[in-house]
Design a protein around this motif. Structure first.
Motif, short mmCIF file in Angstrom:
data_model
loop_
_atom_site.label_atom_id
_atom_site.label_comp_id
_atom_site.label_asym_id
_atom_site.label_seq_id
_atom_site.Cartn_x
_atom_site.Cartn_y
_atom_site.Cartn_z
N SER A 15 0.83 -1.20 0.00
CA SER A 15 0.00 0.00 0.00
C SER A 15 0.86 1.25 0.00
CB SER A 15 -0.93 0.01 1.23
OG SER A 15 -1.79 -1.11 1.20
N ASP A 16 0.35 2.26 -0.68
CA ASP A 16 1.03 3.55 -0.72
C ASP A 16 -0.05 4.60 -0.77
OD1 ASP A 16 2.98 5.44 -0.76
OD2 ASP A 16 3.94 4.78 -2.61
N ARG A 17 0.35 5.87 -0.72
CA ARG A 17 -0.62 6.96 -0.67
C ARG A 17 -1.59 6.86 -1.85
NH1 ARG A 17 -2.30 10.05 3.50
NH2 ARG A 17 -3.39 11.88 2.72
N GLY A 18 -2.86 6.66 -1.56
CA GLY A 18 -3.87 6.64 -2.60
C GLY A 18 -4.12 5.27 -3.20
N GLU A 19 -3.23 4.31 -2.99
CA GLU A 19 -3.41 2.98 -3.55
C GLU A 19 -3.00 1.93 -2.53
OE1 GLU A 19 -1.95 2.09 -7.37
OE2 GLU A 19 -3.29 3.51 -8.34
N GLY A 20 -3.67 0.80 -2.59
CA GLY A 20 -3.36 -0.28 -1.67
C GLY A 20 -4.62 -0.97 -1.22
N VAL A 21 -4.60 -1.51 0.00
CA VAL A 21 -5.70 -2.32 0.52
C VAL A 21 -6.32 -1.62 1.72
CG1 VAL A 21 -6.39 -4.57 1.40
CG2 VAL A 21 -4.52 -4.40 -0.27
N GLU A 22 -7.55 -1.20 1.58
CA GLU A 22 -8.30 -0.58 2.69
C GLU A 22 -9.18 -1.65 3.32
OE1 GLU A 22 -12.12 2.37 3.42
OE2 GLU A 22 -11.27 2.15 1.41
N VAL A 23 -9.07 -1.82 4.65
CA VAL A 23 -9.90 -2.79 5.36
C VAL A 23 -11.19 -2.10 5.79
CG1 VAL A 23 -10.04 -4.37 7.32
CG2 VAL A 23 -7.85 -4.00 6.16
N ARG B 195 -5.04 -6.11 13.71
CA ARG B 195 -5.80 -4.87 13.96
C ARG B 195 -4.91 -3.64 13.81
NH1 ARG B 195 -6.08 -1.08 17.21
NH2 ARG B 195 -4.41 -1.96 18.47
N ALA B 196 -3.74 -3.65 14.45
CA ALA B 196 -2.85 -2.50 14.40
C ALA B 196 -2.34 -2.25 12.98
CB ALA B 196 -1.67 -2.72 15.36
N THR B 197 -2.02 -3.33 12.25
CA THR B 197 -1.52 -3.18 10.89
C THR B 197 -2.59 -2.66 9.95
OG1 THR B 197 -0.02 -5.04 11.30
CG2 THR B 197 -0.32 -4.37 9.01
N GLN B 198 -3.83 -3.10 10.14
CA GLN B 198 -4.93 -2.63 9.30
C GLN B 198 -5.16 -1.14 9.47
OE1 GLN B 198 -8.16 -5.21 10.41
NE2 GLN B 198 -7.35 -6.94 9.25
N GLU B 199 -5.13 -0.66 10.69
CA GLU B 199 -5.30 0.77 10.93
C GLU B 199 -4.16 1.56 10.30
OE1 GLU B 199 -5.93 1.70 15.01
OE2 GLU B 199 -7.76 0.51 15.18
N ALA B 200 -2.95 1.06 10.44
CA ALA B 200 -1.79 1.75 9.85
C ALA B 200 -1.87 1.75 8.33
CB ALA B 200 -0.50 1.08 10.31
N THR B 201 -2.36 0.66 7.75
CA THR B 201 -2.48 0.57 6.29
C THR B 201 -3.52 1.54 5.77
OG1 THR B 201 -1.83 -1.77 6.35
CG2 THR B 201 -2.92 -0.98 4.35
N ASN B 202 -4.66 1.62 6.45
CA ASN B 202 -5.71 2.56 6.02
C ASN B 202 -5.21 4.00 6.04
OD1 ASN B 202 -7.41 0.40 5.75
ND2 ASN B 202 -8.85 1.00 7.33
N LYS B 203 -4.43 4.35 7.05
CA LYS B 203 -3.87 5.70 7.10
C LYS B 203 -2.82 5.91 6.01
CE LYS B 203 -4.68 6.30 12.07
NZ LYS B 203 -4.06 6.48 13.39
N LYS B 204 -2.09 4.87 5.72
CA LYS B 204 -1.03 4.96 4.72
C LYS B 204 -1.57 5.29 3.33
CE LYS B 204 3.00 2.29 3.11
NZ LYS B 204 3.67 0.96 3.15
N ILE B 205 -2.74 4.75 3.00
CA ILE B 205 -3.32 5.03 1.68
C ILE B 205 -4.26 6.22 1.70
CG2 ILE B 205 -3.13 2.62 0.96
CD1 ILE B 205 -6.11 2.31 1.38
N PRO C 167 -13.26 5.23 11.15
CA PRO C 167 -13.27 4.97 12.59
C PRO C 167 -12.35 3.81 12.90
CG PRO C 167 -15.50 5.18 11.72
CD PRO C 167 -14.58 5.14 10.55
N ALA C 168 -11.88 3.75 14.14
CA ALA C 168 -10.94 2.68 14.52
C ALA C 168 -11.55 1.33 14.25
CB ALA C 168 -10.58 2.82 16.00
#
Length: 332
Positions: free
Chosen positions: A33-41, A239-249, A254-255
């Protein structure tokens, strides 16, 4: 419709891979995942099926416009994502991919894990006994991998696990390795559009094969990172990685909470056995045209024209309405 069966062996047991699978998927999604692209949970919660029992349901959005070939980018919107829905009843999983912009495209993957070296030729007989399909073995150590995905640390010909003492896989390792397990993947790709069907279905299968190759290589290459984890620990990592990934893209929802409470069946919308995902026929809300959008006035509602016979006495011509103002015209 193009159906293939992939068989991917790993020097692990099915029970060990229960943890490794969850760890690998979370870390892989974050890395890709990168800014604007990747996997959003979007969702990740317990789910119970009357046939398969207790499991986990996840829904994700995979943004990948820049990863599409040029001929595909020409026909899809700039903001493009695929919806992934997965039901994990380990050691059996169901995954479906759909896209509202391409309603003719659907991908259905059924996975079964067994402690063998890929020798079970009848594993999907109850699902597709009479369906013609290619069987493709993927060797995570010796099959060719694209240079863009290659990493020295993930080259399983030279990697050896410190915690398990497994690794440095040699030619023919699937015949001698103990323990060994196999991921059996039944992949169905359907894109029923004349002139594009064969090209798209073959391209999608190639992409899926590459993803399976990379993911299973990483699952073993990262074994020392997850091997001692408990299920609670890997769920917290998830859980922690999913939140970080969502912010990354660039998504700040919500949490995410991964509940331990299994919701009643009546409140769920998932499958009873082999689910099907309804395809959306409308564009997402952010692309929809507002229903009550006011129309711009392009002319005054009343026009005043000079009377040819009385040059100094203007005559008013009423009831000449500007475009869009006719009483017989209803807004769309």
């Amino acid at each position: 419709m193009l159906v293939k069966e992939f068989r991917i062996c790993m020097p692990l047991s099915v029970e060990e891979y229960r943890i490794g699978q969850l760890y690998m998927i979370s870390k892989h999604s974050h890395e890709q995942s990168d800014r604007g692209e990747g996997v959003e949970v979007v969702q990740n919660e317990p789910y119970e099926d009357p046939i398969h029992g207790k499991g986990q349901y996840t829904e994700k959005r995979v943004y990948l416009n820049s990863k599409l070939p040029s001929w595909a980018r020409a026909v899809v919107p700039r903001i493009f994502y695929i919806t992934e829905k997965a039901w994990n009843y380990y050691p059996y999983t169901i995954t479906e991919y759909t896209c509202s912009f391409l309603p003719k495209l659907s991908i259905h993957i059924e996975t079964k894990y067994e402690d063998n070296n890929g020798s079970n030729d009848n594993i999907f007989d109850s699902e597709v006994k009479d369906v013609e399909r290619d069987v493709c073995f993927i060797d995570i150590a010796y099959d060719e991998i694209s240079e863009r995905y290659y990493k020295d640390s993930e080259d399983l010909r030279y990697f050896k696990s410190e915690k398990t003492q497994r690794g440095m896989l040699k030619e023919g390792w699937r015949e001698t390795q103990k323990p060994i397990m196999c991921s059996y993947k039944l992949v169905t790709v359907k894109f029923e559009v004349w002139g594009l069907q064969t090209r798209v279905e073959q391209f999608v299968h190639k992409v899926i094969r590459d993803i399976l190759m990379i993911g299973h290589r990483q699952a073993f290459a990262w074994v020392d990172e997850w091997f001692d984890m408990t299920m609670n620990e890997v769920r917290e990592f998830e859980r922690a990685t999913q939140e970080a990934t969502n912010k990354k893209i660039g998504v700040i929802p919500p949490a995410i909470t991964i509940s331990n409470i299994v919701m009643p069946l009546l409140t769920r919308s998932g499958p009873s056995s082999a689910p099907t995902t309804p395809l959306a026929s409308e564009a997402p809300e952010f692309l929809a045209i507002p229903k009550d959008r006011p129309r711009k006035k392009s002319a005054p509602e009343t026009l005043t024209l000079p009377d040819p016979q009385q040059k100094c006495s203007p005559s008013t011509v009423s009831d000449i309405s500007a475009p869009g103002k006719s009483s017989e015209t209803k807004p769309n």
